[in-house]
Design an enzyme around this catalytic site. Sequence first.
Site, mmCIF file in Angstrom:
data_model
loop_
_atom_site.group_PDB
_atom_site.id
_atom_site.type_symbol
_atom_site.label_atom_id
_atom_site.label_comp_id
_atom_site.label_asym_id
_atom_site.label_seq_id
_atom_site.Cartn_x
_atom_site.Cartn_y
_atom_site.Cartn_z
ATOM 1 N N ASP A 24 0.873 -1.165 0.000
ATOM 2 C CA ASP A 24 0.000 0.000 0.000
ATOM 3 C C ASP A 24 0.919 1.226 0.000
ATOM 4 O O ASP A 24 2.135 1.120 0.238
ATOM 5 C CB ASP A 24 -0.943 -0.007 1.208
HETATM 6 C C1 BGC Z 1 -4.985 3.305 0.129
HETATM 7 C C2 BGC Z 1 -5.020 2.336 -1.026
HETATM 8 C C3 BGC Z 1 -4.819 3.083 -2.325
HETATM 9 C C4 BGC Z 1 -3.503 3.839 -2.251
HETATM 10 C C5 BGC Z 1 -3.173 4.617 -3.503
HETATM 11 C C6 BGC Z 1 -3.759 4.205 0.097
HETATM 12 O O1 BGC Z 1 -3.889 5.251 1.003
HETATM 13 O O2 BGC Z 1 -5.011 2.586 1.345
HETATM 14 O O3 BGC Z 1 -6.248 1.646 -1.030
HETATM 15 O O4 BGC Z 1 -4.852 2.192 -3.393
HETATM 16 O O5 BGC Z 1 -3.589 4.760 -1.178
HETATM 17 O O6 BGC Z 1 -3.960 5.732 -3.629
#
Ligand code: BGC
Length: 739
Positions: free
Chosen positions: A262
């Site tokens: 993530d």
């Molecule tokens: C989220 C993810 C997301 C990523 C990219 C993170 O803060 O938890 O679900 O895909 O950001 O935007």
Amino acid sequence: MQSNRVWIAVLLFAIFSLSYPVKAQENKAPEDPASQRAEELLKKLTLDEKLQFILSKYPSNANPGGGVGYIEGVTRLHIPDVNISDSATGSGSATQLSTTFPATIALAASWDRKLSYDYGKEVAIQLRAQGFAMGLGGAANLTREPRGGRSFEYLGEDPILAGELLAQRTQGTQSQKVMASIKHFAGNEQETNRMGGNSQIDERTLRELYLLPFDIAVEQGHPASVMCSYNRLNGDYACENAELLTNILKTQWHYPGQVQSDWGATHSTSKAINAGLDEEEGSDAGPAFFARNPVLYALANHDITMARIDDMVRRKLYAMISSGVMDDPPHGGEKIDFDAARNFAQSVEEQSIVLLKNDNQQLPLPTAKLKRIAVIGSHADAAVMSGGGSGDTIHPVTGSFPGCEGLEFVDHNGCGWWRSPWLKIPVPLMNAIREVTPASEVEFSGVRDEQVPFRAYSPGEIAAAAALACKSDVAIVVVAQPAGEDFGDLKTLRLQNPSNQDELVDAVAAANPHTIVVIESGNPVLMPWKDKVAAIIEAWYPGEAGGRALASVLFGKVNPSGKLPFTFPARNEDTPTWGDSGVISKDPIYSEKLNSGYRWYDAKKIAPLFEFGYGLSYTHFRYSDLTVKRGADHIIQVSFSIKNDGAQAGAEVAQVYLGIDAAGEPPLRLGGWSKIRLEPGEVQQVNISLSPKAQSIWDTSANDWRVIPDSLVYVGASSRDIRLEESAPRPAAKAKKAA
Ligand code: BGC
């Protein structure tokens, strides 16, 4: 001294690697053509080229498109760039127009596998047209914490429902040659302490509940990527958790694709690489752990091996080849058919709306008879609620309200770095009702102030709403429960933001006995006014065609067929995670074990407000003639008949539950389901197969699934509306392991 030597070694290694391709570590010859091609390509890459594949960069001018990261390709080998975008409810591009589809919790409420496939496909069509080769979504963390801030992005509280829908969505996305990443792996069920809370989950609970949706999605959906989550799982961060990433995902599940972190969830170089993380994401804010220097240092220091670097790159190449991205990369700049996409968004919502209450057949509304219709609250004259955060489309077709003033969550006020979740839509509910019933007078009452969209209703506004309801034939009150990533979890399941929505409903219901409440939420909602209103509809975050979809259901153009993908409790105190005080733990212990969601209410004999799997229709269905057979390989074949014995065509989600006779198991758990469409009077035989895993428990001593042959099969219209039951026949031979 020691460290000087290491740096000299790093330097020599780097100089050497710049000029000569590094010979790949010999590996067992891969079987399928995509693996073989990945292996061949890998051999041609220099070390520096390899390192391009393990760290995504933030989009730059060279790679516009408004995504959240990209991997630079290798032109001399015709390996294209991979542009990455969020995609939970539509493309998350920050710079290009995208359709906002209903939130995925709505998709879960449709219980429709084909619809989930089409949803993944429709989102991917836009991703590809915009130049994205990878979409981050969907997600399948379970609704363990009913107040969970990201519950709208998930697929409910049951692992089989969530897993099968995610598998379908993944297939749909990848049918468009867009790589799908499934997330957030694993144990990421709350927003409180979101960047590293330690989820403590015992092995059996982990396997039977929280890993199972991913297990199913990996097996049936073949995702190109799995995204490890922010939290820690039983001590280690998910993105450096060797048990999770290497032992379970890659070894036991034979997952051939890549693991990406993530955004900002990588915490180390060697530990993460050795644990099985293949690609670091979101390091634009600080130094990257998977950047050239730390990785070369770790190689030179023998903390990691070249074989593992090769494995990381091979997995990425494999994902690109097998998804079709390698040979047919998206170029972007393609025209999107937004009208067609909006029609699809409307059909998703129409199949997802759940009719919770319908006293005296208040609904569907009789078009011709209504002179005056009141539409009240929640900006139903202009907007719908959408989930905030990366699970939203950043640039919806019509924009959103400017601010979040007045918005409050457990550890957050306002929108922080996210924009307002009030999505302006082309045809809001009020206008959609006018389209359906042009002869009626449709009037709106509520807050019109876009600048302070979450402020409480004033006494004057509540009185005005009640007065409008009083002079109308029917009053439709819309209430909303905002939530979003990084907003924190909800403080309570009571309607908040604005805080006095319950008062508004009370006042309107007192003024008009024909009051219909429409809820826009991604979480369960408490309804102190349930007995005072005539009808209740759960519309979720309905997406940009939500107005028309709601009008179709309210006026009977569409017969509702959604069923709840999570339990609606009667009180906060009844929920499995409330405890004594309702404080959401920073390091949650999943002490309810297997009794999460509906299993909790059944095991504790607590009556919910509306149970898992519940939802009404404008027609009714009769179940009969159950037969249960055990076939080869432990598959249980369940057959029964359903008759539409009402006067309207409709669809029923017939559910099969299993009562598994093993210590620790809940009274019943979902084994399978089928959504059947029936004309009035039509009868259909329904056949549902229950996989061995659906009948198994996780045996911690054998470290494997074990089929429990003694089970009761229940067939019903919800988890508490069981119409037929029978014992599953015992297998002829001794119970074997689940497949
Ligand atoms: C989220 C993810 C997301 C990523 C990219 C993170 O803060 O938890 O679900 O895909 O950001 O935007």
